[in-house]
Scaffold this motif. Structure first.
Motif, PDB file in Angstrom:
ATOM      1  N   GLY A   1       0.820  -1.204   0.000  1.00 15.39           N
ATOM      2  CA  GLY A   1       0.000   0.000   0.000  1.00 15.39           C
ATOM      3  C   GLY A   1       0.855   1.255   0.000  1.00 15.39           C
TER       4      GLY A   1
ATOM      5  N   TYR B   1       3.179  -0.918   6.787  1.00 21.37           N
ATOM      6  CA  TYR B   1       1.890  -1.508   7.110  1.00 21.37           C
ATOM      7  C   TYR B   1       1.444  -2.475   6.009  1.00 21.37           C
ATOM      8  N   ASP B   2       2.400  -3.139   5.358  1.00 25.69           N
ATOM      9  CA  ASP B   2       2.078  -4.023   4.253  1.00 25.69           C
ATOM     10  C   ASP B   2       2.229  -5.488   4.638  1.00 25.69           C
TER      11      ASP B   2
ATOM     12  N   GLY C   1      -3.177  -5.763   3.740  1.00 25.53           N
ATOM     13  CA  GLY C   1      -3.504  -4.533   3.034  1.00 25.53           C
ATOM     14  C   GLY C   1      -4.625  -4.711   2.040  1.00 25.53           C
TER      15      GLY C   1
ATOM     16  N   THR D   1      -6.448   0.684   1.036  1.00 23.16           N
ATOM     17  CA  THR D   1      -5.579  -0.267   1.711  1.00 23.16           C
ATOM     18  C   THR D   1      -5.996  -0.383   3.169  1.00 23.16           C
TER      19      THR D   1
ATOM     20  N   LEU E   1      -5.138  -0.706   6.792  1.00 24.97           N
ATOM     21  CA  LEU E   1      -3.954  -0.409   7.601  1.00 24.97           C
ATOM     22  C   LEU E   1      -4.129  -0.798   9.056  1.00 24.97           C
TER      23      LEU E   1
END
Length: 669
Positions: free
Chosen positions: A66, A71-72, A88, A111, A113
């Motif tokens: 993302g 945060y992926d 995501g 996405t 998160l």
């Protein structure tokens, strides 16, 4: 004419607004949402018994890159008979018993998160790709997947990059403002704000830490207050805040109504990591790891800036004891300390060295620990079943390989309903990779020890017998002597070497053999292992992408690939240059050829680069790493790795010799 122009402008503006609202931002094409009406039964609080493990079901979630860095990853949770997979790309919820899909939610152009859950309600946080100011909270019924509410603009409080979760409890989820200076309580049932609590003056929520907050998991969330009204309960959320000109603070908050229950000082300038268990709160702030009771009383502490390394120390609460795995100062990697601390007295019940556990889980008073590797030199991961009363453990192999340094998913464990759930990162499919979730149940006992998956020790070949003098002479390494390496798992020691490193018996850098260039009777030149660290038995034992990437020598030495991705068939020409870093290691012997094939595929899946080599006469063979220096192959039930630093072509030629000798050995066995 003026009125016509005004009317035309208004019409254009109206059309733009309608297109923006009902086409560009319309739910009908952005959202893919499935629900279920099938009931699901809660699972009992028990894991599998000690002994062999077999795969019940598994699933793979691809990494979704993302717009927000860090945060992926992919995170999992087991609760109420379901497994939640959050990435995501959105949410996927499965039946925890058999992996059957139950419900899912995805948004095109957005996405996920963060996510959280409380009292059978699940809330997801989305940001629009390329426009992080567009934020959205969506509330669901956790069992059916039905959407309960949506709220624009709300920001969750201190999302963890490690788990993608943020705090919730007592039917309330915690959010914050853009400045991260105020906490809000939002009903998980209706999406309405219930309370507001300012943070201490000048303090802000930490956002840079991998796990700056935590709360009780959904299985531990106390009952009552289903309307989210904030009636008193036992839920607790812990959040780290940074304050100017003073140390940070750890705040314990009652999520039901926003009361700050207690506050403790943290080391200044550090990004702390927080963990909440049912009855204990842990915080690692770069100076120490400390444990508190739910009331804020200190239980225990371990000083040192590296006590947890770059990740929060694995910990569980079992049988009234806090079981923690921490690093030991001055000890090498892979040698940690597991301690059991009585709650709330703080006395240490027992303590022992452990092999660097990557994750812990607890069910039915039993602790399960994930080993990144079963033992030195061996390929599979391992699972220890630990008795929290005295720390005694039994070891069994896991039917997968893992590399804790791969991005995408932290190693994770959970146990329920007689199953053990494990999640590990994989490099495949490349380039982004995926997270693999495996549900394990107790398997049948074999004829051999459980520590080796039921395979008798006599079924393991001698690694030093897989190459003969003629094989070494073919790659100009006949002047090398074999250095065997053995290993053991638990109380089982393999009688034959599992790894054999061939070291030069002459001074290769000087180009002189013994007796050359020195006076008669003078001191013999020192015997120095050639090559690099990966040529030794210890380093070659790593089955991870990081280690194998270093074990393949310099880039640009790989033979030209052919259409199948491997080197050209018959590429046996070896330049007359000295071989460097030659090692042959038996990584695993499975009960069946099919199980060995799965283990070889698991090794291939955690490599950043892998190419199949159909020209090597084995059940299957892969070239690992950026060059042609490392080849993993399967012959029958045996998985072997041949590692040659250089020259090019030596590894393939030796792998063919190893394959032929294994076939002869298997026929004789």
């Amino acid at each position: 004419m003026a009125l016509g122009l005004v009317a035309g402008a208004l019409a254009v503006a109206l059309c733009a607004v309608l297109v923006e609202r009902f086409v560009l931002h319309a739910e009908w094409w952005q959202v893919r949402h499935t629900v279920t009406s099938r009931p699901v039964a809660p699972q009992s609080d028990v894991g599998p018994p000690p002994g062999p493990l077999a795969v019940s079901w598994e699933d793979t979630t691809r990494i979704h890159g993302g717009s927000a860095a860090g945060y992926d990853g992919v995170a999992y949770e087991v609760a109420r008979g379901q497994v939640v997979a959050a990435s995501g790309g959105g949410l996927v919820v499965r039946d925890a018993r058999n992996g059957a899909p139950r419900w899912s939610y995805r948004r095109t152009g957005w996405t996920l998160l963060g996510w959280t859950s409380t009292r059978s309600r699940l809330v997801a946080y989305f940001e629009r790709d390329g426009r992080r100011g567009d934020r959205l909270l969506v509330g669901f019924d956790e069992l059916s997947g039905a959407q309960l509410w949506r709220r624009d603009g709300e920001r969750p409080a201190a999302v963890s990059r490690a788990t993608l979760r943020w705090p919730a409890g007592s039917g309330v989820v915690l959010t914050t403002d853009d400045g991260r200076r105020t906490l809000y309580g939002v009903s998980a049932l209706s999406g309405k704000r219930l309370w507001r609590t300012p943070l201490p003056k000048g303090c802000r929520l930490f956002e840079g830490a991998a796990q700056p907050s935590d709360a009780l998991g959904p299985a531990d969330d106390p009952a009552g207050g289903e309307d989210g009204s904030g009636r008193p309960g036992d839920a607790l959320a812990a959040l780290a805040v940074g304050c100017p000109r003073q140390s940070g603070r750890l705040l314990a908050v009652d999520p039901g109504h926003g009361r700050v229950l207690w506050s403790r000082a943290l080391a200044a300038g550090e990004s702390p990591e927080v963990r909440v268990l049912d009855g204990a709160v842990l915080v690692a702030d770069g100076a120490a790891l400390r444990a508190f009771t739910a009331a804020g009383d200190r239980i225990a502490g371990w000083d040192g800036d590296g006590v947890c390394g770059d990740r929060m120390c694995p910990a569980v609460l079992a049988g009234g004891r806090l079981v923690v795995v921490r690093h030991q100062e001055g000890k090498g990697a892979g040698t940690d300390r597991m301690e059991a601390v009585d709650v709330p007295s703080g006395t240490v019940a027992w303590s022992r060295d452990v092999p660097g556990y990557a994750a812990l889980a607890e069910a039915g008073g039993t602790v399960y620990a994930l080993r990144p590797r079963l033992a030195d030199q061996l390929l599979p991961a391992g699972v220890d079943v630990v008795d929290p009363a005295d720390g005694r453990a039994s070891t069994t192999p896991a039917p997968f390989a893992t590399d804790p340094d791969l991005p995408g998913a932290r190693p994770w464990l959970a146990a329920a309903g007689g199953l053990l759930y494990a999640a590990v990162a994989e490099a495949a499919p490349r380039p982004a990779g995926a997270a693999r979730l495996v549900a394990l149940h107790g398997g049948p006992d074999g004829t051999g020890p459980a520590e080796l998956g039921g395979v008798p020790v006599d079924d393991w070949p001698d690694a030093c017998a897989l190459l003969k003098k003629a094989d070494l002479a073919a790659v100009h390494a006949d002047d090398r002597g074999a250095r065997p390496a053995r290993t053991s798992v638990g109380g089982v020691t393999l009688p034959r070497p599992v790894s054999c490193t061939y070291e030069t018996t002459w001074n290769e850098s000087a180009g002189k053999r013994p007796g050359e260039g020195r006076a008669s009777g003078g001191p013999a030149p020192s015997r120095t292992p050639s090559g690099k660290a990966s040529a030794t038995g210890k380093a070659t034992g790593s089955a991870t992408g990081k280690a194998t990437g270093k074990a393949t020598g310099k880039a640009g030495t790989s033979p030209a690939p052919h259409v199948s991705g491997g080197a050209k068939p018959g590429d046996d020409a070896v330049p007359e240059t000295a071989v460097r870093g030659l090692t042959v290691s038996v990584r695993w012997v499975a009960e069946t050829p099919e199980a060995a094939e799965q283990m070889l595929e698991a090794l291939e899946a955690v490599q950043s680069q892998a190419r199949e080599r159909p020209d090597i006469p084995a059940g299957r063979a892969y070239e690992l790493g950026p060059t042609a220096g490392m080849i993993a192959l399967r012959v029958g039930r045996v998985v072997v790795v041949v590692d040659v630093d250089r020259p090019p072509g030596a590894a393939a030629r030796l792998a063919r010799s190893v394959a032929g000798r294994l076939q002869t050995w298997s026929a004789g066995a």
